[in-house]
Motif scaffolding. Structure first.
Motif, PDB file in Angstrom:
ATOM      1  N   GLY A 199      -8.385   8.061   4.892  1.00 18.60           N
ATOM      2  CA  GLY A 199      -7.682   6.799   5.098  1.00 18.60           C
ATOM      3  C   GLY A 199      -6.231   6.875   4.675  1.00 18.60           C
ATOM      4  O   GLY A 199      -5.355   6.273   5.299  1.00 18.60           O
ATOM      5  N   SER A 200      -5.953   7.631   3.621  1.00 17.21           N
ATOM      6  CA  SER A 200      -4.564   7.807   3.174  1.00 17.21           C
ATOM      7  C   SER A 200      -3.772   8.633   4.179  1.00 17.21           C
ATOM      8  O   SER A 200      -2.619   8.329   4.479  1.00 17.21           O
ATOM      9  CB  SER A 200      -4.528   8.494   1.805  1.00 17.21           C
ATOM     10  OG  SER A 200      -5.065   7.657   0.812  1.00 17.21           O
ATOM     11  N   LEU A 257       0.827  -1.204   0.000  1.00 16.84           N
ATOM     12  CA  LEU A 257       0.000   0.000   0.000  1.00 16.84           C
ATOM     13  C   LEU A 257       0.864   1.257   0.000  1.00 16.84           C
ATOM     14  O   LEU A 257       0.500   2.267  -0.609  1.00 16.84           O
ATOM     15  CB  LEU A 257      -0.941  -0.006   1.205  1.00 16.84           C
ATOM     16  CG  LEU A 257      -1.838   1.216   1.384  1.00 16.84           C
ATOM     17  CD1 LEU A 257      -2.733   1.427   0.166  1.00 16.84           C
ATOM     18  CD2 LEU A 257      -2.664   1.078   2.645  1.00 16.84           C
ATOM     19  N   SER A 258       2.019   1.210   0.664  1.00 22.07           N
ATOM     20  CA  SER A 258       2.901   2.386   0.710  1.00 22.07           C
ATOM     21  C   SER A 258       3.340   2.792  -0.701  1.00 22.07           C
ATOM     22  O   SER A 258       3.411   3.980  -1.010  1.00 22.07           O
ATOM     23  CB  SER A 258       4.112   2.126   1.612  1.00 22.07           C
ATOM     24  OG  SER A 258       4.970   1.149   1.062  1.00 22.07           O
ATOM     25  N   ASN A 264      -4.091   9.592  -3.835  1.00 22.21           N
ATOM     26  CA  ASN A 264      -4.751   9.584  -2.523  1.00 22.21           C
ATOM     27  C   ASN A 264      -5.954  10.516  -2.478  1.00 22.21           C
ATOM     28  O   ASN A 264      -6.426  10.876  -1.402  1.00 22.21           O
ATOM     29  CB  ASN A 264      -3.734   9.990  -1.451  1.00 22.21           C
ATOM     30  CG  ASN A 264      -2.573   9.028  -1.413  1.00 22.21           C
ATOM     31  OD1 ASN A 264      -2.725   7.879  -1.028  1.00 22.21           O
ATOM     32  ND2 ASN A 264      -1.406   9.479  -1.861  1.00 22.21           N
ATOM     33  N   ILE A 265      -6.462  10.886  -3.636  1.00 24.83           N
ATOM     34  CA  ILE A 265      -7.510  11.896  -3.733  1.00 24.83           C
ATOM     35  C   ILE A 265      -8.899  11.303  -3.461  1.00 24.83           C
ATOM     36  O   ILE A 265      -9.151  10.140  -3.731  1.00 24.83           O
ATOM     37  CB  ILE A 265      -7.454  12.578  -5.123  1.00 24.83           C
ATOM     38  CG1 ILE A 265      -8.141  13.923  -5.096  1.00 24.83           C
ATOM     39  CG2 ILE A 265      -7.961  11.656  -6.210  1.00 24.83           C
ATOM     40  CD1 ILE A 265      -7.751  14.827  -6.260  1.00 24.83           C
ATOM     41  N   ASN A 266      -9.781  12.121  -2.904  1.00 32.65           N
ATOM     42  CA  ASN A 266     -11.173  11.716  -2.677  1.00 32.65           C
ATOM     43  C   ASN A 266     -12.069  12.504  -3.640  1.00 32.65           C
ATOM     44  O   ASN A 266     -11.584  13.363  -4.389  1.00 32.65           O
ATOM     45  CB  ASN A 266     -11.566  11.917  -1.206  1.00 32.65           C
ATOM     46  CG  ASN A 266     -11.605  13.374  -0.781  1.00 32.65           C
ATOM     47  OD1 ASN A 266     -11.765  14.289  -1.580  1.00 32.65           O
ATOM     48  ND2 ASN A 266     -11.465  13.604   0.514  1.00 32.65           N
ATOM     49  N   ILE A 281       0.362   6.282  10.331  1.00 31.42           N
ATOM     50  CA  ILE A 281       0.679   4.968  10.902  1.00 31.42           C
ATOM     51  C   ILE A 281       2.037   4.501  10.399  1.00 31.42           C
ATOM     52  O   ILE A 281       2.869   4.017  11.181  1.00 31.42           O
ATOM     53  CB  ILE A 281      -0.420   3.937  10.576  1.00 31.42           C
ATOM     54  CG1 ILE A 281      -1.707   4.271  11.326  1.00 31.42           C
ATOM     55  CG2 ILE A 281       0.050   2.507  10.901  1.00 31.42           C
ATOM     56  CD1 ILE A 281      -2.918   3.465  10.867  1.00 31.42           C
ATOM     57  N   LEU A 282       2.277   4.654   9.100  1.00 32.46           N
ATOM     58  CA  LEU A 282       3.566   4.241   8.531  1.00 32.46           C
ATOM     59  C   LEU A 282       4.729   5.035   9.124  1.00 32.46           C
ATOM     60  O   LEU A 282       5.793   4.471   9.409  1.00 32.46           O
ATOM     61  CB  LEU A 282       3.548   4.394   7.010  1.00 32.46           C
ATOM     62  CG  LEU A 282       2.725   3.373   6.236  1.00 32.46           C
ATOM     63  CD1 LEU A 282       2.558   3.820   4.787  1.00 32.46           C
ATOM     64  CD2 LEU A 282       3.361   1.997   6.309  1.00 32.46           C
TER      65      LEU A 282
END
Length: 150
Positions: A51-52, A16-17, A41-43, A58-59
């Motif tokens: 979420g991105s 995912l990264s 990573n756009i909505n 988190i990463l």
């Protein structure tokens, strides 16, 4: 661990990264800074998908703990236990997350517990920025399990 090695590791171990377009900006003794572009990573509103943003934090937090433990000669398996994410404003461009051990965390105590019990918990924070603007805050509790035969 250097910037290039961490980026390669994350792209191989956490695909995912790479899909997010994540890159490692810096690795220091106390922090890791990661960046990701808006486009993958756009909505639907033209801003970064929440979420991105959370994933990048988190990463960054996970990577901070990972690199500090590697540098301490304590390679460990690390999992996230709990987390909170505060979104302060919409993100309209490249976003950057910097992870660091929480100011309230007892790093020496964490290391002692990890060495003696082979398992320890610690809180890691990440600040999320877009340009010069703070856009989010992350706080996570991570569990490290000392690898056998290190």
């Amino acid at each position: 661990m250097n910037r290039e090695d961490l980026e390669t590791y994350l792209h191989q171990q956490i695909p995912l990264s790479q899909a997010m377009g994540m890159s490692v900006r810096s690795v220091t003794e106390t922090s890791v800074t990661l960046a990701a572009p808006l486009s993958p990573n756009i909505n639907p509103k033209g801003t970064v998908f929440g979420g991105s943003a959370s994933t990048l934090c988190i990463l960054a937090a996970w990577s901070t703990l990972h690199t500090r433990l590697i540098d301490a000669g304590l390679p460990s398996e690390i999992v996230i236990h709990t987390n909170t994410m505060e979104y302060q404003r919409p993100i309209q461009g490249e976003f950057v997350a910097t992870g660091a051990v929480s100011a309230e965390a007892d790093w020496p105590g964490f290391i002692r517990t990890l060495e003696s019990r082979k398992k320890a918990r610690i809180e890691i924070e990440a600040e999320l920025r877009c340009g010069d603007e703070a856009v989010g805050k992350f706080r996570g509790r991570f569990v490290a399990f000392l690898r056998e035969g290190r």
